[in-house]
Write a protein that holds these residues in place. Structure first.
Motif, PDB file in Angstrom:
ATOM      1  N   PRO A  13      49.509  40.885  41.179  1.00 55.41           N
ATOM      2  CA  PRO A  13      50.825  41.090  42.207  1.00 55.41           C
ATOM      3  C   PRO A  13      50.698  40.088  43.224  1.00 55.41           C
ATOM      4  O   PRO A  13      51.584  39.497  43.602  1.00 55.41           O
ATOM      5  N   ALA A  14      49.537  39.995  44.019  1.00 53.65           N
ATOM      6  CA  ALA A  14      49.433  39.037  44.995  1.00 53.65           C
ATOM      7  C   ALA A  14      49.556  37.708  44.651  1.00 53.65           C
ATOM      8  O   ALA A  14      50.359  36.870  45.204  1.00 53.65           O
ATOM      9  N   GLY A  15      48.731  37.293  43.753  1.00 52.77           N
ATOM     10  CA  GLY A  15      48.829  35.741  43.206  1.00 52.77           C
ATOM     11  C   GLY A  15      50.187  35.461  42.656  1.00 52.77           C
ATOM     12  O   GLY A  15      50.618  34.182  42.921  1.00 52.77           O
ATOM     13  N   VAL A  32      46.054  30.496  38.176  1.00 50.42           N
ATOM     14  CA  VAL A  32      44.861  30.623  37.274  1.00 50.42           C
ATOM     15  C   VAL A  32      44.445  32.144  37.170  1.00 50.42           C
ATOM     16  O   VAL A  32      44.592  32.772  38.352  1.00 50.42           O
ATOM     17  N   ASP A  33      44.055  32.328  35.895  1.00 47.64           N
ATOM     18  CA  ASP A  33      43.483  33.985  36.003  1.00 47.64           C
ATOM     19  C   ASP A  33      42.526  34.060  34.805  1.00 47.64           C
ATOM     20  O   ASP A  33      42.837  33.366  33.745  1.00 47.64           O
ATOM     21  N   SER A  34      41.613  34.739  34.840  1.00 49.10           N
ATOM     22  CA  SER A  34      40.417  34.781  33.867  1.00 49.10           C
ATOM     23  C   SER A  34      41.097  35.706  32.787  1.00 49.10           C
ATOM     24  O   SER A  34      40.546  35.504  31.572  1.00 49.10           O
ATOM     25  N   ASN A  35      42.013  36.466  32.846  1.00 50.06           N
ATOM     26  CA  ASN A  35      42.461  37.208  31.795  1.00 50.06           C
ATOM     27  C   ASN A  35      43.399  36.522  30.966  1.00 50.06           C
ATOM     28  O   ASN A  35      44.069  35.178  31.406  1.00 50.06           O
ATOM     29  N   GLY A  40      46.937  40.995  36.556  1.00 52.40           N
ATOM     30  CA  GLY A  40      45.994  41.725  37.252  1.00 52.40           C
ATOM     31  C   GLY A  40      45.840  43.306  36.952  1.00 52.40           C
ATOM     32  O   GLY A  40      45.990  43.563  35.829  1.00 52.40           O
ATOM     33  N   GLN A  41      45.683  44.090  37.727  1.00 51.31           N
ATOM     34  CA  GLN A  41      45.650  45.656  37.500  1.00 51.31           C
ATOM     35  C   GLN A  41      46.747  46.122  36.912  1.00 51.31           C
ATOM     36  O   GLN A  41      46.953  47.066  36.192  1.00 51.31           O
ATOM     37  N   LEU A  42      47.957  45.503  37.254  1.00 48.79           N
ATOM     38  CA  LEU A  42      49.407  45.860  36.887  1.00 48.79           C
ATOM     39  C   LEU A  42      49.368  46.082  35.236  1.00 48.79           C
ATOM     40  O   LEU A  42      50.393  46.978  34.670  1.00 48.79           O
ATOM     41  N   ILE A  46      50.589  52.171  33.294  1.00 52.81           N
ATOM     42  CA  ILE A  46      51.813  52.437  32.665  1.00 52.81           C
ATOM     43  C   ILE A  46      52.738  53.515  33.420  1.00 52.81           C
ATOM     44  O   ILE A  46      53.828  53.988  32.847  1.00 52.81           O
ATOM     45  N   HIS A  47      52.198  54.070  34.554  1.00 56.89           N
ATOM     46  CA  HIS A  47      52.941  54.971  35.255  1.00 56.89           C
ATOM     47  C   HIS A  47      54.003  54.353  36.294  1.00 56.89           C
ATOM     48  O   HIS A  47      53.719  53.123  36.294  1.00 56.89           O
ATOM     49  N   LYS A  48      54.988  55.009  36.476  1.00 62.61           N
ATOM     50  CA  LYS A  48      56.178  54.504  37.454  1.00 62.61           C
ATOM     51  C   LYS A  48      55.410  54.460  38.778  1.00 62.61           C
ATOM     52  O   LYS A  48      55.005  55.541  39.334  1.00 62.61           O
ATOM     53  N   SER A  84      38.549  30.793  34.453  1.00 66.96           N
ATOM     54  CA  SER A  84      37.838  31.329  35.598  1.00 66.96           C
ATOM     55  C   SER A  84      37.487  30.253  36.571  1.00 66.96           C
ATOM     56  O   SER A  84      36.981  29.316  36.057  1.00 66.96           O
ATOM     57  N   VAL A  85      37.960  30.436  37.880  1.00 70.82           N
ATOM     58  CA  VAL A  85      37.236  29.562  38.865  1.00 70.82           C
ATOM     59  C   VAL A  85      35.940  30.271  39.319  1.00 70.82           C
ATOM     60  O   VAL A  85      36.030  31.084  39.590  1.00 70.82           O
ATOM     61  N   TYR A  86      34.802  29.247  39.261  1.00 68.57           N
ATOM     62  CA  TYR A  86      33.460  29.824  39.406  1.00 68.57           C
ATOM     63  C   TYR A  86      32.795  28.892  40.279  1.00 68.57           C
ATOM     64  O   TYR A  86      31.750  29.267  40.973  1.00 68.57           O
ATOM     65  N   GLY A 297      46.108  40.396  49.028  1.00 62.43           N
ATOM     66  CA  GLY A 297      46.059  41.376  48.317  1.00 62.43           C
ATOM     67  C   GLY A 297      44.587  42.039  48.370  1.00 62.43           C
ATOM     68  O   GLY A 297      44.059  41.850  49.355  1.00 62.43           O
ATOM     69  N   ASP A 298      44.064  42.711  47.484  1.00 61.57           N
ATOM     70  CA  ASP A 298      42.787  43.533  47.540  1.00 61.57           C
ATOM     71  C   ASP A 298      41.819  42.581  47.913  1.00 61.57           C
ATOM     72  O   ASP A 298      40.826  43.105  48.335  1.00 61.57           O
ATOM     73  N   ALA A 299      41.598  41.352  47.656  1.00 58.46           N
ATOM     74  CA  ALA A 299      40.678  40.577  47.842  1.00 58.46           C
ATOM     75  C   ALA A 299      40.356  40.484  49.509  1.00 58.46           C
ATOM     76  O   ALA A 299      39.402  40.039  49.902  1.00 58.46           O
ATOM     77  N   GLU A 304      47.428  48.586  48.020  1.00 56.79           N
ATOM     78  CA  GLU A 304      48.203  48.746  47.022  1.00 56.79           C
ATOM     79  C   GLU A 304      48.756  47.596  46.363  1.00 56.79           C
ATOM     80  O   GLU A 304      49.016  46.649  47.076  1.00 56.79           O
ATOM     81  N   ALA A 305      49.508  47.987  45.073  1.00 53.46           N
ATOM     82  CA  ALA A 305      50.095  46.757  44.624  1.00 53.46           C
ATOM     83  C   ALA A 305      51.325  46.158  45.518  1.00 53.46           C
ATOM     84  O   ALA A 305      51.671  45.060  45.585  1.00 53.46           O
ATOM     85  N   SER A 306      51.993  47.322  46.265  1.00 54.07           N
ATOM     86  CA  SER A 306      53.355  46.834  47.003  1.00 54.07           C
ATOM     87  C   SER A 306      52.594  46.009  48.336  1.00 54.07           C
ATOM     88  O   SER A 306      53.151  44.995  48.513  1.00 54.07           O
TER      89      SER A 306
END
Ligand SMILES: Cc1cc2nc3c(=O)[nH]c(=O)nc-3n(C[C@H](O)[C@H](O)[C@H](O)COP(=O)(O)OP(=O)(O)OC[C@H]3O[C@@H](n4cnc5c(N)ncnc54)[C@H](O)[C@@H]3O)c2cc1C
Length: 368
Positions: A13-15, A32-35, A40-42, A46-48, A84-86, A297-299, A304-306
């Motif tokens: 969500p942050a990126g 960019v994202d490794s996934n 991300g976590q989102l 699956i919950h609201k 992935s940025v390494y 964000g979390d970094a 939280e996501a918000s």
């Protein structure tokens, strides 16, 4: 080597939010994202979500990820997944590896006028005899297995930790067909929101506060666990041991900012227990001690996501402003709007300590 105005590392969500805001202000943005999937976590939530409408309360995390991704593409953001940025070198040269998940490895480097680090957080572990047995895993890993990979990690689960992650993942394991035999929490009280703990209590899961796991049993995989009551200094109380018949132990004992790239870049780090440990110092515009490198964000502190989305917006505006894409007055007005929303998210018994920790972090910079 190709140069982008802004390279955003991490498509949570942050990126995503940072990319959207920077691109909408005329920056050429690479995200960019490794996934393989953005969000991300989102992508496993699956919950609201709850909170306010402007933070997409009532929407499932997976749907928030999909909407933000669409907005990023519409804004003209270039997205590289499975990347992935390494390494991060002088002059914001970013070394990356691509295609590792799809078994088509390649690599290279790009240059960024501005960098936004939005790399999220990693799970804390606890160790106890037997903790390396197959069947002991992070709660986030279990959540990825059930909600992304559609694989049940085990049938009978012991959850360690009663923060929101432990509570939510317990419920989702039950929805996926597992039996959560117990949830243990070392503190004398539940850590997460009452709404989440009430849900799993109603479903019959015993939440044992002032308890911890003392060992896992099994030869080649988890076959059981021993739990024990602890006193206020976390010492086991003799005679209170109980053996549980379980095949999986999930550890949900907190997250820590995933800030290795900030360390590599030479950003000044500050220790903040409330924000999850070592975080890159950042000022109110979210710029770190290295000019041109922002964090969101979390970094930059586990929340939280918000809050991650709002910080992403702020970092995107700040990066664009520092490149002269918006006037100083406009940037200030936009930052004030985001800051007001962040302040409203950082209120109440859960939010206020994080507000105070962020303020202390900013002050740490003033003294430096
Ligand atoms: C079980 C659970 C339930 C939650 N429920 C809620 C909720 O109800 N409401 C709420 O507001 N929040 C909730 N959260 C919290 C929320 O999901 C996180 O706070 C939020 O996702 C953080 O966003 P982020 O963008 O900072 O990081 P993340 O979402 O973690 O994204 C970081 C991304 O960076 C990528 N990355 C990391 N390093 C690199 C690298 N070197 N190169 C390339 N890519 C990299 C990762 O692959 C990841 O995709 C929950 C979290 C969990 C675990």
């Amino acid at each position: 080597m190709k140069t982008y105005d802004v390279v955003v590392i991490g498509a949570g969500p942050a990126g995503l939010a940072a990319s959207i805001e920077a691109a909408r202000r005329g920056c050429g943005v690479l995200l960019v994202d490794s996934n393989l999937k953005p969000g991300g976590q989102l992508i496993k939530q699956i919950h609201k979500f709850f909170g306010s409408r402007e933070h997409r309360a009532g929407t499932r995390g997976i749907d928030i990820a999909r909407d933000l991704y669409r907005e990023a593409l519409d804004a003209g953001v270039t997205v590289w997944l499975d990347t992935s940025v390494y390494g991060i070198f002088a002059g914001n040269v970013l070394a990356y590896a691509r295609g590792l998940l799809e078994m088509k490895p390649s690599g290279g480097a790009v240059k960024a006028d501005r960098v936004v680090l939005a790399t999220g957080a990693s799970e804390n572990a606890v160790n106890f005899p037997g903790w390396t047995l197959p069947g002991v895993m992070g709660a986030g890993a279990a959540q990825t297995m059930i909600n992304v990979e559609r694989v049940l990690p085990g049938k009978r689960v012991l959850m360690i930790g009663s923060g929101n992650v432990g509570l939510i993942v317990s419920y989702q394991l039950m929805q996926a067909g597992a039996d959560v035999v117990a949830l243990v929490e070392g503190l004398p009280r539940v850590g997460g929101y009452g709404v989440h703990s009430a849900k799993i209590s109603r479903a019959g899961v015993p939440i044992l506060t002032a308890h911890t796991v003392s060992r896992a049993f099994g030869d080649t995989a988890v076959e059981g666990a021993e739990i024990v009551r602890v006193d206020p200094s976390w010492k086991p109380v003799a005679g209170t041991e109980q053996r549980l018949d379980i095949d999986t132990i999930c550890i949900a004992t907190g997250l820590r900012p995933y800030a290795k790239l900030a360390m590599l870049a030479g950003c000044r780090m500050v220790h903040s227990p409330i924000l999850g440990g070592w975080v890159p110092f950042h000022d109110r515009s979210l710029q770190t001690s290295v000019p041109g490198i922002f964090v969101a964000g979390d970094a930059g502190g586990v929340e939280e996501a918000s809050t991650a989305m709002e910080e992403g917006r702020l970092a995107g505006v700040s990066a664009a402003a520092s490149l002269g894409k918006v006037s100083a007055a406009e940037a200030r007005a936009q930052r004030e709007e985001v800051e007001a929303r962040l302040a409203s998210l950082r209120m109440g018994p859960f939010g206020k300590p994080r507000h105070d920790a962020k303020e202390a972090l900013h002050k740490a910079g003033e003294c430096a």
